[in-house]
Scaffold this active site. Sequence first.
Site, PDB file in Angstrom:
ATOM      1  N   ASP A  66       0.855  -1.186   0.000  1.00 21.33           N
ATOM      2  CA  ASP A  66       0.000   0.000   0.000  1.00 21.33           C
ATOM      3  C   ASP A  66       0.890   1.234   0.000  1.00 21.33           C
ATOM      4  OD1 ASP A  66       0.888   0.198   2.754  1.00 21.33           O
ATOM      5  OD2 ASP A  66      -0.682  -1.239   3.235  1.00 21.33           O
ATOM      6  N   ASP A  68       1.394   4.981   1.590  1.00 28.02           N
ATOM      7  CA  ASP A  68       1.000   5.920   2.632  1.00 28.02           C
ATOM      8  C   ASP A  68       1.617   7.276   2.332  1.00 28.02           C
ATOM      9  OD1 ASP A  68      -0.441   4.008   4.127  1.00 28.02           O
ATOM     10  OD2 ASP A  68       1.438   3.221   4.931  1.00 28.02           O
ATOM     11  N   ASP A 218       8.654   3.507  13.511  1.00 25.49           N
ATOM     12  CA  ASP A 218       9.282   2.437  14.289  1.00 25.49           C
ATOM     13  C   ASP A 218      10.733   2.170  13.865  1.00 25.49           C
ATOM     14  OD1 ASP A 218       8.317   1.357  11.907  1.00 25.49           O
ATOM     15  OD2 ASP A 218       7.131  -0.225  12.846  1.00 25.49           O
TER      16      ASP A 218
HETATM   17  P1  ATP Z   1       3.785  -3.242   5.103  1.00 25.04           P
HETATM   18  O1  ATP Z   1       2.785  -2.306   4.515  1.00 25.04           O
HETATM   19  O2  ATP Z   1       4.680  -3.897   4.149  1.00 25.04           O
HETATM   20  O3  ATP Z   1       3.170  -4.188   6.058  1.00 25.04           O
HETATM   21  P2  ATP Z   1       4.713  -0.903   6.469  1.00 25.04           P
HETATM   22  O4  ATP Z   1       6.042  -0.546   7.057  1.00 25.04           O
HETATM   23  O5  ATP Z   1       4.188  -0.023   5.393  1.00 25.04           O
HETATM   24  O6  ATP Z   1       4.783  -2.406   6.016  1.00 25.04           O
HETATM   25  P3  ATP Z   1       2.355  -0.295   7.784  1.00 25.04           P
HETATM   26  O7  ATP Z   1       1.735  -1.107   8.863  1.00 25.04           O
HETATM   27  O8  ATP Z   1       1.680  -0.138   6.469  1.00 25.04           O
HETATM   28  O9  ATP Z   1       3.743  -0.948   7.650  1.00 25.04           O
HETATM   29  O10 ATP Z   1       2.660   1.153   8.383  1.00 25.04           O
HETATM   30  C1  ATP Z   1       3.107   2.261   7.593  1.00 25.04           C
HETATM   31  C2  ATP Z   1       4.163   3.043   8.345  1.00 25.04           C
HETATM   32  O11 ATP Z   1       3.604   3.569   9.559  1.00 25.04           O
HETATM   33  C3  ATP Z   1       5.351   2.213   8.810  1.00 25.04           C
HETATM   34  O12 ATP Z   1       6.309   2.072   7.798  1.00 25.04           O
HETATM   35  C4  ATP Z   1       5.866   3.016   9.979  1.00 25.04           C
HETATM   36  O13 ATP Z   1       6.617   4.131   9.557  1.00 25.04           O
HETATM   37  C5  ATP Z   1       4.581   3.536  10.603  1.00 25.04           C
HETATM   38  N1  ATP Z   1       4.078   2.617  11.631  1.00 25.04           N
HETATM   39  C6  ATP Z   1       3.121   1.678  11.490  1.00 25.04           C
HETATM   40  N2  ATP Z   1       2.898   1.032  12.631  1.00 25.04           N
HETATM   41  C7  ATP Z   1       3.732   1.567  13.542  1.00 25.04           C
HETATM   42  C8  ATP Z   1       3.964   1.349  14.923  1.00 25.04           C
HETATM   43  N3  ATP Z   1       3.290   0.428  15.590  1.00 25.04           N
HETATM   44  N4  ATP Z   1       4.893   2.117  15.542  1.00 25.04           N
HETATM   45  C9  ATP Z   1       5.565   3.068  14.854  1.00 25.04           C
HETATM   46  N5  ATP Z   1       5.397   3.323  13.567  1.00 25.04           N
HETATM   47  C10 ATP Z   1       4.489   2.586  12.899  1.00 25.04           C
HETATM   48 MG    MG Z   2       2.329  -0.126   4.430  1.00 22.84          MG
END
Ligand code: ATP
Ligand code: MG
Length: 521
Positions: A66, A68, A218
């Site tokens: 996705d 963001d 994170d």
């Molecule tokens: P993927 O989409 O591949 O699962 P992602 O890193 O994009 O991995 P998401 O859950 O979509 O993970 O979250 C988007 C972004 O939001 C992360 O890359 C991070 O920067 C931030 N984020 C999400 N969850 C947390 C958390 N629990 N603590 C801190 N930052 C977070």
């Molecule tokens: Mg993501």
Amino acid sequence: MNSPEARLVAPAAKPRVIPRAEHTISRSHVSPNALRVLYRLKDGGFQAFLVGGCVRDLLLGMEPKDFDVATDALPDQVKRLFRNCRLVGRRFRLAHVFFGQEIIEVATFRAATAPSQGEEPLADADPEDGEAPELDEPELGSEAAGAAARGGPEAAGDTAELADEAGAGVGEAARDRAFARADRPPPGDDSERMFDHTGRILRDNVYGTIDEDVWRRDFTANSLYYNIADFSIWDYVGGVEDITARRLRLIGDPETRFREDPVRMLRAARFEAKLGFGIDPQTAEPIGRLRELLGGVPPARLFDEMLKLFLTGHGARSLEVLRRRGLLGQLLPNVDAYLAAHSGGLVERLLMKGLENTDARAVAGRPVTPTFLLALLLYGPIAQIIESMPPERWHEIAAIAEACERAVRQAQAHLTIPRRFSLGVTEMFSLQPRLEHPSGRRALRLLTHPRFRAAYDLLLLRSELGLASPEMAQWWTRVQEVPQEEQGSMADALVQKAGPRPERPRTGRRRRRGRRGPRAS
Ligand code: ATP
Ligand code: MG
């Protein structure tokens, strides 16, 4: 700035700006809808960046799940720019911009610094007191189940991160009501952060600048910003270097960051499994000490995380990482205990094979379901409960259903399993003896049973491991391929071949398993 030797990662005051010519991210790999959102924000006079996992994945040459967006526009300003936009999130407002199936999540920069040493933690609210707040968010506990299964955007981090704030989908759990209540801001107050006594963030509600936003991310690999104004990457934390070194490092003091949000431990395991990154020793070190804090995370959010771990194409590796890091017991204690006691056994092989099949389906974009996943994970505990019953009950559908319900109940020590999925598991297991001992033409009705396909897939898997008759599995494969007229004669032939049915249908599965012993390793 942030050499790997540095003790802790602290974001720099100003980013290292990597110009377009010096990195590999091309707009042709970015979702056209995400580009539309970015350009509209920019043309509206705002800053607009892709952020998080999508930037990381693009740098790795992977297709992001996705996209963001982070911006300095306030949620209401975002809403004014897009007709197809909905604000979600009770405490921290996010904008979802809809394009058919695709949702682009737009978050306003958040000021979130680590709690200072002396910050007074909040006591947990009284679980008996108060009720869940009204929800104005999608029901993450259940909707995100499907979304995570589809790899859909509702499962994305910023929203999931807020699942506990909404207390969504977990009305029955008193402790969640307590969290939700503790989390409710007093009227007119929208500018505080709150922590519970373990250091967990209960509320995080301050808008800020991009320099501040980076603190609340994170891992360094998840903290890169791609600027639509000039296609540069902004790196405050050495994230590009860490991606190149395939290293996961938490920003700030790892213990504090895990305490703020224990789900970050599961996220670390997920990225280790998904990306094949190594967890930096300093980041990994507190996990052993802090993993029990996951017991304080709202169960609906843990269920969502479990689906992301197991249904997005790297489930087999997730299982290995979770076990190695001692985290499986925090998600599914009975599965963890079973595997520990029967390490390398038939059930473990069935589970791994099933997860590998599921991974292949997810990677190919075919549907995967939480029900099938749960049936795989709970296979050992269910078989164990059945085998603890008197052997004459092993074939009874009622006994199988009871075992499924007990195994699901045990599995819900930390997470909630929505009822429709646990019912599906019971149906899948209850169908096994009927598939193994089809009763003439009547058995053909099973072909239209809503759970037939999942039950048949389980039968195939069991037969591959010698836990069910391969002939019967092949019979069901064939009967689905032949024209309807032939199905009847196939069923008749089966009855003739088998002779009169035994008075009580035997469950070949249970007896055979009993004889061979499920602990075979
Ligand atoms: P993927 O989409 O591949 O699962 P992602 O890193 O994009 O991995 P998401 O859950 O979509 O993970 O979250 C988007 C972004 O939001 C992360 O890359 C991070 O920067 C931030 N984020 C999400 N969850 C947390 C958390 N629990 N603590 C801190 N930052 C977070
Ligand atoms: Mg993501």
